[in-house]
Design an enzyme around this catalytic site. Sequence first.
Site, PDB file in Angstrom:
ATOM      1  N   ARG A 168      -3.671  -9.901   5.011  1.00 30.97           N
ATOM      2  CA  ARG A 168      -4.123  -9.994   3.618  1.00 30.97           C
ATOM      3  C   ARG A 168      -2.978  -9.512   2.738  1.00 30.97           C
ATOM      4  NH1 ARG A 168      -6.255  -6.743  -0.233  1.00 30.97           N
ATOM      5  NH2 ARG A 168      -7.991  -7.511  -1.498  1.00 30.97           N
ATOM      6  N   LYS A 196       0.810  -1.227   0.000  1.00 31.87           N
ATOM      7  CA  LYS A 196       0.000   0.000   0.000  1.00 31.87           C
ATOM      8  C   LYS A 196       0.841   1.274   0.000  1.00 31.87           C
ATOM      9  CE  LYS A 196      -4.416  -1.823   1.279  1.00 31.87           C
ATOM     10  NZ  LYS A 196      -5.374  -2.138   2.328  1.00 31.87           N
TER      11      LYS A 196
HETATM   12  N1  PMM Z   1      -7.513  -3.675   0.895  1.00 31.03           N
HETATM   13  C1  PMM Z   1      -7.871  -3.704  -0.402  1.00 31.03           C
HETATM   14  C2  PMM Z   1      -9.003  -4.423  -0.812  1.00 31.03           C
HETATM   15  N2  PMM Z   1      -9.732  -5.114   0.056  1.00 31.03           N
HETATM   16  N3  PMM Z   1     -10.144  -5.815   2.261  1.00 31.03           N
HETATM   17  C3  PMM Z   1      -9.826  -5.793   3.561  1.00 31.03           C
HETATM   18  N4  PMM Z   1     -10.589  -6.475   4.450  1.00 31.03           N
HETATM   19  N5  PMM Z   1      -8.750  -5.103   4.035  1.00 31.03           N
HETATM   20  C4  PMM Z   1      -7.940  -4.381   3.197  1.00 31.03           C
HETATM   21  O1  PMM Z   1      -6.986  -3.752   3.684  1.00 31.03           O
HETATM   22  C5  PMM Z   1      -8.255  -4.364   1.807  1.00 31.03           C
HETATM   23  C6  PMM Z   1      -9.393  -5.113   1.378  1.00 31.03           C
HETATM   24  C7  PMM Z   1      -7.071  -2.925  -1.401  1.00 31.03           C
HETATM   25  O2  PMM Z   1      -5.986  -3.641  -1.855  1.00 31.03           O
HETATM   26  P1  PMM Z   1      -5.925  -4.434  -3.281  1.00 31.03           P
HETATM   27  O3  PMM Z   1      -6.502  -3.527  -4.326  1.00 31.03           O
HETATM   28  O4  PMM Z   1      -4.496  -4.713  -3.464  1.00 31.03           O
HETATM   29  O5  PMM Z   1      -6.717  -5.693  -3.147  1.00 31.03           O
END
Ligand code: PMM
Length: 284
Positions: A264, A229
């Site tokens: 995650r 991020k």
């Molecule tokens: N971050 C992203 C998408 N979904 N869900 C949860 N629960 N927590 C997060 O920090 C989160 C998420 C954005 O990241 P990506 O686009 O790389 O999936």
Amino acid sequence: MQRTPLIFRFGDRELVCDGQCLIMGVLNVTPDSFSDGGEHASTERAVQHGLELLAQGAAWLDIGGESTRPGAAEVPAAEEMRRVVPVIRELRQRTDALISVDTMKAATARAALAAGAHVVNDVSGLQADPDMAAVLAESAAGCILMHLRGTPATMRSLTQYAAVVADVCTELAQRLEDAVHRSGLSPEHFMLDPGIGFAKTAEQSLALLAGVARLRELGRPVLMGPSRKSFIGQVLGQPDPRQRVWGTAGAVAACALQGADLVRVHDVREMSEVVRVCLAIRSA
Ligand code: PMM
């Protein structure tokens, strides 16, 4: 580290969160995800990538069809379902691993649960779609309640906190109470996530990463999503998300050492090793 085991329930299964820090592998089936670049846009490639993430050490796959990148365009539910449902159905036949669907839309969540997903990962914390609570109730699904203010389109201007860790804890506790009330499910069906990068400045994301123990005092398992991020980009001066793997390792180590239940991540092989070493240190 002494800690209270917490039960996370979904359908007729349960996960005992007792200090393991499980790896959730990110499987974005989107053409515009900021870090996947649309590589996994076809079903078979997505399924193969999901199976690879499991072989690399993921216990759980989080499958999403809509980018939540700041300012990303909203994807209609029909298109979101077209992207994720075949991938979930196929993966469910080929693995017993935990599967969540990353969606804010009740229609997509319902279709994903019917296709075999166990958990709904709702980054809006059940604020976006008034029907989401009923969908959870229908199948007694598990749910990840993430902290977000506004929407992915508006969140960048909503970063005013008196004290970010305390405020996010208060707001997450309210989301949990609201979700329990609206769904009729017990709190054991919910996991909490402070939403790293969502309506947070880099400094606020860092403060939340330093505050995992306080988040867990809310009495539910805690998921942290620091992977690649922009706060890492700001600390390192690294604009390319793909070049933030070592920075992600630093954040994941902080999460594992402080007792996060789940992280995650995109880089599953690397972060599995980071977590294994941190857990070995914690139990030494
Ligand atoms: N971050 C992203 C998408 N979904 N869900 C949860 N629960 N927590 C997060 O920090 C989160 C998420 C954005 O990241 P990506 O686009 O790389 O999936």
